[in-house]
Enzyme design. Structure first.
Site, mmCIF file in Angstrom:
data_model
loop_
_atom_site.group_PDB
_atom_site.id
_atom_site.type_symbol
_atom_site.label_atom_id
_atom_site.label_comp_id
_atom_site.label_asym_id
_atom_site.label_seq_id
_atom_site.Cartn_x
_atom_site.Cartn_y
_atom_site.Cartn_z
ATOM 1 N N CYS A 79 0.801 -1.113 -0.063
ATOM 2 C CA CYS A 79 -0.015 0.106 -0.147
ATOM 3 C C CYS A 79 0.897 1.286 -0.270
ATOM 4 C CB CYS A 79 -1.138 -0.013 1.096
ATOM 5 S SG CYS A 79 -2.236 1.264 0.955
ATOM 6 N N HIS A 172 -3.553 -5.234 0.771
ATOM 7 C CA HIS A 172 -2.710 -5.763 2.129
ATOM 8 C C HIS A 172 -3.124 -7.360 2.385
ATOM 9 C CE1 HIS A 172 -2.386 -1.966 4.049
ATOM 10 N NE2 HIS A 172 -3.454 -1.640 3.272
ATOM 11 N N GLU A 174 -1.765 -8.982 4.490
ATOM 12 C CA GLU A 174 -1.410 -9.614 5.533
ATOM 13 C C GLU A 174 -3.205 -9.427 6.477
ATOM 14 O OE1 GLU A 174 -0.903 -6.478 4.531
ATOM 15 O OE2 GLU A 174 -1.050 -4.920 5.581
ATOM 16 N N SER A 226 -2.314 -8.239 35.708
ATOM 17 C CA SER A 226 -3.943 -7.898 35.600
ATOM 18 C C SER A 226 -4.673 -9.095 35.645
ATOM 19 C CB SER A 226 -3.785 -7.217 34.129
ATOM 20 O OG SER A 226 -4.015 -8.267 33.240
ATOM 21 N N VAL A 229 -4.216 -13.307 30.099
ATOM 22 C CA VAL A 229 -3.492 -14.338 29.813
ATOM 23 C C VAL A 229 -1.967 -13.638 29.786
ATOM 24 C CG1 VAL A 229 -2.773 -15.628 27.787
ATOM 25 C CG2 VAL A 229 -5.232 -15.065 28.217
ATOM 26 N N THR A 232 -0.126 -13.043 32.965
ATOM 27 C CA THR A 232 0.126 -14.422 33.817
ATOM 28 C C THR A 232 1.306 -15.150 32.713
ATOM 29 O OG1 THR A 232 -2.188 -14.564 34.374
ATOM 30 C CG2 THR A 232 -1.064 -16.698 34.483
#
Ligand code: XMP
Length: 528
Positions: A79, A172, A174, A226, A229, A232
């Site tokens: 792009c 794009h 991706e 917090s 995931v 931790t």
């Protein structure tokens, strides 16, 4: 280890490029688009990708170091990256009469391709639906470039240089909406750049261990957890690579947590070998500060500020030596969406309070910040968690925002509302875990993120023979690769109806349930 370097010009999808390439097994680094290029930077680099940008080459769009065109490495412009190359190398870029946005068909004509270009084009289907978002287009290719694909709207979509391994895509590859995008990136990474696969979690932990030991030595490392995931797994990474005695884990229960969250956090961290676990109960402080506040950014700011105040007070109380390091479970995504990380030019979408605070800033200035996950994407964090032995229940847990339920209770926040939302959300999640989706996995595992939102409106209903004036609850369930874009989860009608019935039967304050059918963009995942 072979590496692909990504020059970030501020597109919201830059990190997705990195993510996709890493999924192919090749390490990527994203650096600001205007970073000076030298041999140290490109030591293991086999190719450079120039990202998209919200800017135009004619405005304030960042300019890459011109050495990228002399360093002999393969280049892929995406792009703005393509427009940048075209502009820098003597072509012409001009505004489109109307910005192109969304799915657009692309046709490839590979007939005359040879050498690197033929290798690259092997990754393309002959025609496919791509995803575009651009206000400028190429009106004249730079000398030596040739068009190999065009969009259904008649603009160049794929170009390649006749001698150098330089390529450009107007779309794009991706984003998940682009058909065969991985094949295209793979053709560049393997076919053109000749990369070997070397990126794995084992390798990551090995490198992380070495760098953490070298940086922290025997000094204490404090991690603010917090409950999600990320933090931790960050805790698990510290406990795995450092001595457990030197690792301090601090967690604040703000009263804005999910049901049973604090107990689950405590038990999981203890299982991971945590010796210094500091759980701070501060619900009253947070709820009083939020009392009567309704505006989303103000709520976020209050929570962010209070986090900092409590953090500083509690950290001081630990009496750690000045030399301690501060760790955070920050991801690549957190940095980029805040416009504070590699993507200096990325536009700020929401303020993510967990990226900066005076304590963090001071520690950063002193070179004492450790962010063990700051190069990882969400899915990679999960993979790392599994590798480190974090409970599957935590590893597969949906993301949860730093400001917690505060951004899911629209308008003013009270303890009663937190309790109502916690209860309804827990039922929703339990149902998703107990129900199977079309793939055979639970609905919870098929969905990327699901949660309930308590709306600031009440509606009339009946309970038994009595008129009820209950709160309206919205349910949100989305599929996403990393939270940057999201599609609504298409529930079977029976599932969503039964879930709704169970919620209204079990949580008496809720009178009505709605399902949010907005994708991102234009909506965001959270409601505030
Ligand atoms: P949005 O709402 O921006 O969310 O589409 C994208 C992802 O980020 C999470 N999110 C946050 N996470 N602090 C966080 O740690 C925040 O302030 C925050 N806001 C949103 C959101 O849950 C989703 O996974």
């Amino acid at each position: 280890m072979d590496q692909i370097l990504i020059l970030d010009f501020g597109s919201q999808t830059t990190q997705l490029i990195g993510r996709r390439v890493r999924d192919l097994g090749v390490y990527t680094e994203i650096i600001p688009g205007d970073t000076p290029v030298d041999s140290a930077l490109t030591k293991n680099v086999k190719g450079i990708i120039l990202s998209g940008s919200p800017e135009s080459v004619y405005d304030t769009g960042a300019v890459p170091d011109k050495k990228i065109y002399d360093c002999g490495l393969p280049l892929l412009g995406i792009c703005y990256g393509l427009q940048r190359m075209t502009h820098d190398l003597g072509g012409k870029v001009e505004p489109l009469p109307k910005k192109e946005y969304g799915r657009i068909d692309v046709k490839i004509s590979p007939d005359t391709a040879s050498g690197y270009t033929a290798e690259f084009l092997k990754g393309f289907r002959s025609s496919f639906t791509a995803w575009m978002s651009h206000g400028d287009t190429l009106t004249k290719l730079a000398p030596g470039f040739k068009e190999y694909g065009s969009s259904a709207t008649g603009y160049p979509a794929v170009v390649a240089h006749e001698k150098n391994p330089w390529f450009g895509l107007q779309f794009h590859p991706e984003v998940t909406h682009c058909e065969g995008g991985d094949g295209i990136l793979g053709a560049f990474v393997f076919g053109v750049c000749g990369c070997n696969k070397g990126w794995s979690m084992e390798h990551y932990v090995e490198e992380l261990g070495q760098s953490l030991k070298a940086r922290a030595g025997d000094n204490p490392v404090l991690l603010l957890i917090s409950g999600g995931v990320d933090s931790t797994v960050a805790g698990a990474a510290l406990l795995k690579t450092l001595k457990s005695e030197q690792v301090h884990l601090m967690y604040m229960d703000t009263g804005l947590m999910r049901k049973n969250e604090t107990a689950a956090v405590r038990s999981s961290l203890e299982k991971l070998g945590a010796k210094n676990l500091h759980i701070i109960m501060c619900e009253n402080e947070f709820l009083s500060a939020l009392k009567g506040k309704e505006e989303p950014e103000e709520k976020r700011r209050i929570i962010g500020d209070l986090f900092i105040t409590v953090q500083e007070r509690e950290v001081a109380r630990l009496k750690l030596p000045e030399s301690y390091f501060l760790a955070q479970g920050t991801l690549y995504t957190d940095l980029i969406e805040s416009g504070k990380g590699v993507g200096k030019k990325a536009h700020v979408i929401k303020s993510h309070h967990n990226v900066a605070s005076p304590l963090v800033d001071a520690k950063r200035k002193a070179g004492k910040i450790i962010e063990p996950l700051d190069r990882l994407y969400k899915d990679e964090v999960r993979e790392l968690g599994r590798y480190l032995g974090v409970d599957e229940e935590i590893v597969r847990r949906h993301p949860f925002p730093g400001p917690g339920l505060a951004v899911r209770i629209l308008g003013g926040i009270t303890r009663e509302k937190c309790d109502i939302l916690r209860e309804a959300d827990a039922i929703f999640i339990e149902e998703l875990k107990n129900r199977k989706g079309p793939s055979g996995k639970s609905l919870y595992d098929e969905i990327w993120q699901a949660f309930a939102i308590l709306l600031p409106i009440r509606s009339v209903g009946v309970a038994g023979d009595v008129r009820k004036y209950g709160w309206v609850l919205a349910l949100r369930a989305i599929i996403s690769a990393d939270g940057m874009t999201a599609d609504v989860y298409p529930f079977e009608t029976r599932d969503i109806l039964e879930i709704s019935t169970r919620i209204t039967n079990s949580v008496k304050e809720i009178g009505r349930v709605t399902y949010d059918i907005s994708s991102k963009p234009p909506a965001t995942i959270e409601w505030e």
